[in-house]
Write a protein that holds these residues in place. Structure first.
Motif, PDB file in Angstrom:
ATOM      1  N   GLU A  74       0.845  -1.196   0.000  1.00  0.00           N
ATOM      2  CA  GLU A  74       0.000   0.000   0.000  1.00  0.00           C
ATOM      3  C   GLU A  74       0.879   1.244   0.000  1.00  0.00           C
ATOM      4  OE1 GLU A  74      -3.225  -0.100  -0.289  1.00  0.00           O
ATOM      5  OE2 GLU A  74      -3.701  -2.156   0.287  1.00  0.00           O
ATOM      6  N   LEU A  75       0.365   2.328  -0.564  1.00  0.00           N
ATOM      7  CA  LEU A  75       1.097   3.585  -0.671  1.00  0.00           C
ATOM      8  C   LEU A  75       0.573   4.571   0.378  1.00  0.00           C
ATOM      9  CD1 LEU A  75       3.223   5.057  -2.436  1.00  0.00           C
ATOM     10  CD2 LEU A  75       1.345   5.749  -3.933  1.00  0.00           C
ATOM     11  N   TYR A  76       1.493   5.182   1.120  1.00  0.00           N
ATOM     12  CA  TYR A  76       1.132   6.127   2.181  1.00  0.00           C
ATOM     13  C   TYR A  76       1.940   7.420   2.074  1.00  0.00           C
ATOM     14  CZ  TYR A  76      -1.016   2.276   4.842  1.00  0.00           C
ATOM     15  OH  TYR A  76      -1.798   1.226   5.251  1.00  0.00           O
ATOM     16  N   ALA A  77       1.343   8.491   2.561  1.00  0.00           N
ATOM     17  CA  ALA A  77       2.044   9.740   2.835  1.00  0.00           C
ATOM     18  C   ALA A  77       1.892   9.968   4.336  1.00  0.00           C
ATOM     19  CB  ALA A  77       1.427  10.904   2.064  1.00  0.00           C
ATOM     20  N   VAL A  78       2.921  10.501   4.964  1.00  0.00           N
ATOM     21  CA  VAL A  78       2.878  10.843   6.385  1.00  0.00           C
ATOM     22  C   VAL A  78       3.082  12.350   6.455  1.00  0.00           C
ATOM     23  CG1 VAL A  78       4.041  10.582   8.608  1.00  0.00           C
ATOM     24  CG2 VAL A  78       3.731   8.587   7.128  1.00  0.00           C
ATOM     25  N   ALA A  79       2.180  13.048   7.153  1.00  0.00           N
ATOM     26  CA  ALA A  79       2.260  14.510   7.153  1.00  0.00           C
ATOM     27  C   ALA A  79       1.783  15.098   8.468  1.00  0.00           C
ATOM     28  CB  ALA A  79       1.407  15.074   6.011  1.00  0.00           C
ATOM     29  N   GLU A  80       2.397  16.231   8.819  1.00  0.00           N
ATOM     30  CA  GLU A  80       1.868  17.019   9.927  1.00  0.00           C
ATOM     31  C   GLU A  80       1.297  18.337   9.404  1.00  0.00           C
ATOM     32  OE1 GLU A  80       6.155  17.903   9.501  1.00  0.00           O
ATOM     33  OE2 GLU A  80       5.233  16.029  10.053  1.00  0.00           O
ATOM     34  N   ALA A  81       1.494  18.623   8.129  1.00  0.00           N
ATOM     35  CA  ALA A  81       1.010  19.866   7.513  1.00  0.00           C
ATOM     36  C   ALA A  81      -0.517  19.880   7.421  1.00  0.00           C
ATOM     37  CB  ALA A  81       1.621  20.028   6.122  1.00  0.00           C
ATOM     38  N   GLN A  82      -1.074  21.071   7.391  1.00  0.00           N
ATOM     39  CA  GLN A  82      -2.529  21.248   7.405  1.00  0.00           C
ATOM     40  C   GLN A  82      -3.236  20.684   6.174  1.00  0.00           C
ATOM     41  OE1 GLN A  82      -4.389  22.583  10.078  1.00  0.00           O
ATOM     42  NE2 GLN A  82      -2.412  22.172  10.992  1.00  0.00           N
ATOM     43  N   TRP A  83      -2.564  20.582   5.030  1.00  0.00           N
ATOM     44  CA  TRP A  83      -3.214  20.094   3.814  1.00  0.00           C
ATOM     45  C   TRP A  83      -3.778  18.692   3.983  1.00  0.00           C
ATOM     46  CZ3 TRP A  83      -1.415  15.659   1.702  1.00  0.00           C
ATOM     47  CH2 TRP A  83      -0.086  15.302   1.936  1.00  0.00           C
ATOM     48  N   LYS A  84      -3.261  17.944   4.943  1.00  0.00           N
ATOM     49  CA  LYS A  84      -3.709  16.554   5.145  1.00  0.00           C
ATOM     50  C   LYS A  84      -5.207  16.473   5.411  1.00  0.00           C
ATOM     51  CE  LYS A  84      -2.692  16.554  10.073  1.00  0.00           C
ATOM     52  NZ  LYS A  84      -1.563  17.193  10.679  1.00  0.00           N
ATOM     53  N   TYR A  85      -5.791  17.510   6.025  1.00  0.00           N
ATOM     54  CA  TYR A  85      -7.203  17.473   6.392  1.00  0.00           C
ATOM     55  C   TYR A  85      -8.135  17.454   5.180  1.00  0.00           C
ATOM     56  CZ  TYR A  85      -5.512  18.208  11.085  1.00  0.00           C
ATOM     57  OH  TYR A  85      -4.856  18.067  12.280  1.00  0.00           O
ATOM     58  N   ASN A  86      -7.611  17.773   4.007  1.00  0.00           N
ATOM     59  CA  ASN A  86      -8.420  17.681   2.792  1.00  0.00           C
ATOM     60  C   ASN A  86      -8.807  16.237   2.473  1.00  0.00           C
ATOM     61  OD1 ASN A  86      -8.673  20.463   1.553  1.00  0.00           O
ATOM     62  ND2 ASN A  86      -6.494  20.355   2.020  1.00  0.00           N
ATOM     63  N   PHE A  87      -8.159  15.268   3.116  1.00  0.00           N
ATOM     64  CA  PHE A  87      -8.446  13.857   2.878  1.00  0.00           C
ATOM     65  C   PHE A  87      -9.345  13.238   3.954  1.00  0.00           C
ATOM     66  CE2 PHE A  87      -4.880  14.797   0.208  1.00  0.00           C
ATOM     67  CZ  PHE A  87      -5.231  14.151  -0.974  1.00  0.00           C
ATOM     68  N   ARG A  88      -9.844  14.072   4.867  1.00  0.00           N
ATOM     69  CA  ARG A  88     -10.775  13.574   5.888  1.00  0.00           C
ATOM     70  C   ARG A  88     -12.043  13.082   5.188  1.00  0.00           C
ATOM     71  NH1 ARG A  88     -11.243  17.593  10.208  1.00  0.00           N
ATOM     72  NH2 ARG A  88      -9.514  16.478  11.128  1.00  0.00           N
ATOM     73  N   GLY A  89     -12.421  11.856   5.493  1.00  0.00           N
ATOM     74  CA  GLY A  89     -13.602  11.279   4.849  1.00  0.00           C
ATOM     75  C   GLY A  89     -13.316  10.750   3.453  1.00  0.00           C
ATOM     76  N   GLY A  90     -12.080  10.868   3.004  1.00  0.00           N
ATOM     77  CA  GLY A  90     -11.677  10.369   1.690  1.00  0.00           C
ATOM     78  C   GLY A  90     -11.791  11.442   0.624  1.00  0.00           C
ATOM     79  N   ALA A  91     -10.870  11.437  -0.305  1.00  0.00           N
ATOM     80  CA  ALA A  91     -10.884  12.393  -1.411  1.00  0.00           C
ATOM     81  C   ALA A  91     -10.072  11.833  -2.566  1.00  0.00           C
ATOM     82  CB  ALA A  91     -10.292  13.739  -0.968  1.00  0.00           C
ATOM     83  N   GLU A  92     -10.460  12.238  -3.750  1.00  0.00           N
ATOM     84  CA  GLU A  92      -9.753  11.835  -4.954  1.00  0.00           C
ATOM     85  C   GLU A  92      -8.493  12.673  -5.120  1.00  0.00           C
ATOM     86  OE1 GLU A  92     -11.040  12.408  -9.390  1.00  0.00           O
ATOM     87  OE2 GLU A  92     -12.146  10.703  -8.528  1.00  0.00           O
ATOM     88  N   ALA A  93      -7.455  12.049  -5.663  1.00  0.00           N
ATOM     89  CA  ALA A  93      -6.202  12.757  -5.922  1.00  0.00           C
ATOM     90  C   ALA A  93      -5.567  12.181  -7.178  1.00  0.00           C
ATOM     91  CB  ALA A  93      -5.240  12.611  -4.743  1.00  0.00           C
ATOM     92  N   GLN A  94      -4.830  13.013  -7.874  1.00  0.00           N
ATOM     93  CA  GLN A  94      -3.993  12.559  -8.980  1.00  0.00           C
ATOM     94  C   GLN A  94      -2.607  12.357  -8.372  1.00  0.00           C
ATOM     95  OE1 GLN A  94      -5.094  11.912 -12.157  1.00  0.00           O
ATOM     96  NE2 GLN A  94      -7.063  12.283 -11.155  1.00  0.00           N
ATOM     97  N   VAL A  95      -2.130  11.127  -8.408  1.00  0.00           N
ATOM     98  CA  VAL A  95      -0.858  10.800  -7.782  1.00  0.00           C
ATOM     99  C   VAL A  95       0.161  10.459  -8.862  1.00  0.00           C
ATOM    100  CG1 VAL A  95       0.336   9.269  -6.163  1.00  0.00           C
ATOM    101  CG2 VAL A  95      -2.022   9.993  -5.694  1.00  0.00           C
ATOM    102  N   SER A  96       1.232  11.249  -8.919  1.00  0.00           N
ATOM    103  CA  SER A  96       2.329  11.011  -9.854  1.00  0.00           C
ATOM    104  C   SER A  96       3.450  10.352  -9.070  1.00  0.00           C
ATOM    105  CB  SER A  96       2.810  12.326 -10.470  1.00  0.00           C
ATOM    106  OG  SER A  96       1.751  12.961 -11.152  1.00  0.00           O
ATOM    107  N   HIS A  97       3.734   9.093  -9.436  1.00  0.00           N
ATOM    108  CA  HIS A  97       4.738   8.308  -8.707  1.00  0.00           C
ATOM    109  C   HIS A  97       5.413   7.358  -9.684  1.00  0.00           C
ATOM    110  CE1 HIS A  97       5.757   4.944  -5.743  1.00  0.00           C
ATOM    111  NE2 HIS A  97       6.533   5.959  -5.404  1.00  0.00           N
ATOM    112  N   ARG A  98       6.725   7.327  -9.642  1.00  0.00           N
ATOM    113  CA  ARG A  98       7.516   6.449 -10.506  1.00  0.00           C
ATOM    114  C   ARG A  98       7.222   6.666 -11.985  1.00  0.00           C
ATOM    115  NH1 ARG A  98      10.690   3.156  -7.768  1.00  0.00           N
ATOM    116  NH2 ARG A  98      10.161   2.617  -5.638  1.00  0.00           N
ATOM    117  N   GLY A  99       7.016   7.942 -12.368  1.00  0.00           N
ATOM    118  CA  GLY A  99       6.841   8.286 -13.770  1.00  0.00           C
ATOM    119  C   GLY A  99       5.436   8.099 -14.319  1.00  0.00           C
ATOM    120  N   LYS A 100       4.488   7.709 -13.484  1.00  0.00           N
ATOM    121  CA  LYS A 100       3.109   7.511 -13.929  1.00  0.00           C
ATOM    122  C   LYS A 100       2.168   8.319 -13.051  1.00  0.00           C
ATOM    123  CE  LYS A 100       3.519   2.911 -15.854  1.00  0.00           C
ATOM    124  NZ  LYS A 100       4.688   2.238 -15.778  1.00  0.00           N
TER     125      LYS A 100
END
Length: 157
Positions: free
Chosen positions: A63-89
């Motif tokens: 599974e892929l995770y981000a660990v953060a203490e920054a305030q932007w993390k709260y945008n994912f409360r309850g789940g949210a869609e994101a475009q994730v660019s990782h390993r060239g894709k």
């Protein structure tokens, strides 16, 4: 008073220089060479503003995770869609905010152990007292004090 076992070490000046470069590189095939990082692009829950945040990419049990203490993390409360660019894709994923302190502490502890103390500090943007891996109790204290959360990113089916 003793120094905490875990603290943040985010050099703001360095981030102002490095983040724009990472934002560009992670969206290109060059991003394939930057596997330790990913770009998480999402729309703010309340503001509607578009964000693109370069973060360390952590893998646990496939599974892929981000660990953060920054305030932007709260945008994912309850789940949210994101475009994730990782390993060239770039792919559409669902981010789920995890804030339960014992759960987040367990994720952080496992991520740190997978890297070892030296790389963990660099990848997680944290400083460990005595340059050793923190204990479970120390992670639990830090998660609460620093308001650390995890974001689990899963592929949209």
């Amino acid at each position: 008073m003793t120094e905490p076992a875990i603290d943040t070490q985010t050099p703001e000046a360095l981030l102002r220089v490095v983040n724009p470069t990472l934002r560009l590189a992670l969206k290109t095939p060059l991003g394939g060479f930057l596997g330790d990082f990913m770009l998480v692009a999402f729309t703010g829950r309340k503001s509607g503003k578009e964000y693109a945040i370069p973060v360390s990419a952590h893998r646990l049990d496939g599974e892929l995770y981000a660990v953060a203490e920054a305030q932007w993390k709260y945008n994912f409360r309850g789940g949210a869609e994101a475009q994730v660019s990782h390993r060239g894709k770039t792919r559409t994923m669902r981010g789920e905010l995890i804030t339960d302190p014992p759960t987040v502490a367990g994720i952080c502890e496992r991520v740190a152990a997978s890297y070892g103390p030296r790389k963990a500090q660099r990848q997680m943007g944290m400083a460990f007292r005595d340059n050793r891996l923190p204990t479970t109790t120390e992670w639990e204290e830090a998660v609460t004090r620093l308001k650390i959360a995890a974001i689990k990113l899963t592929s949209k089916a």
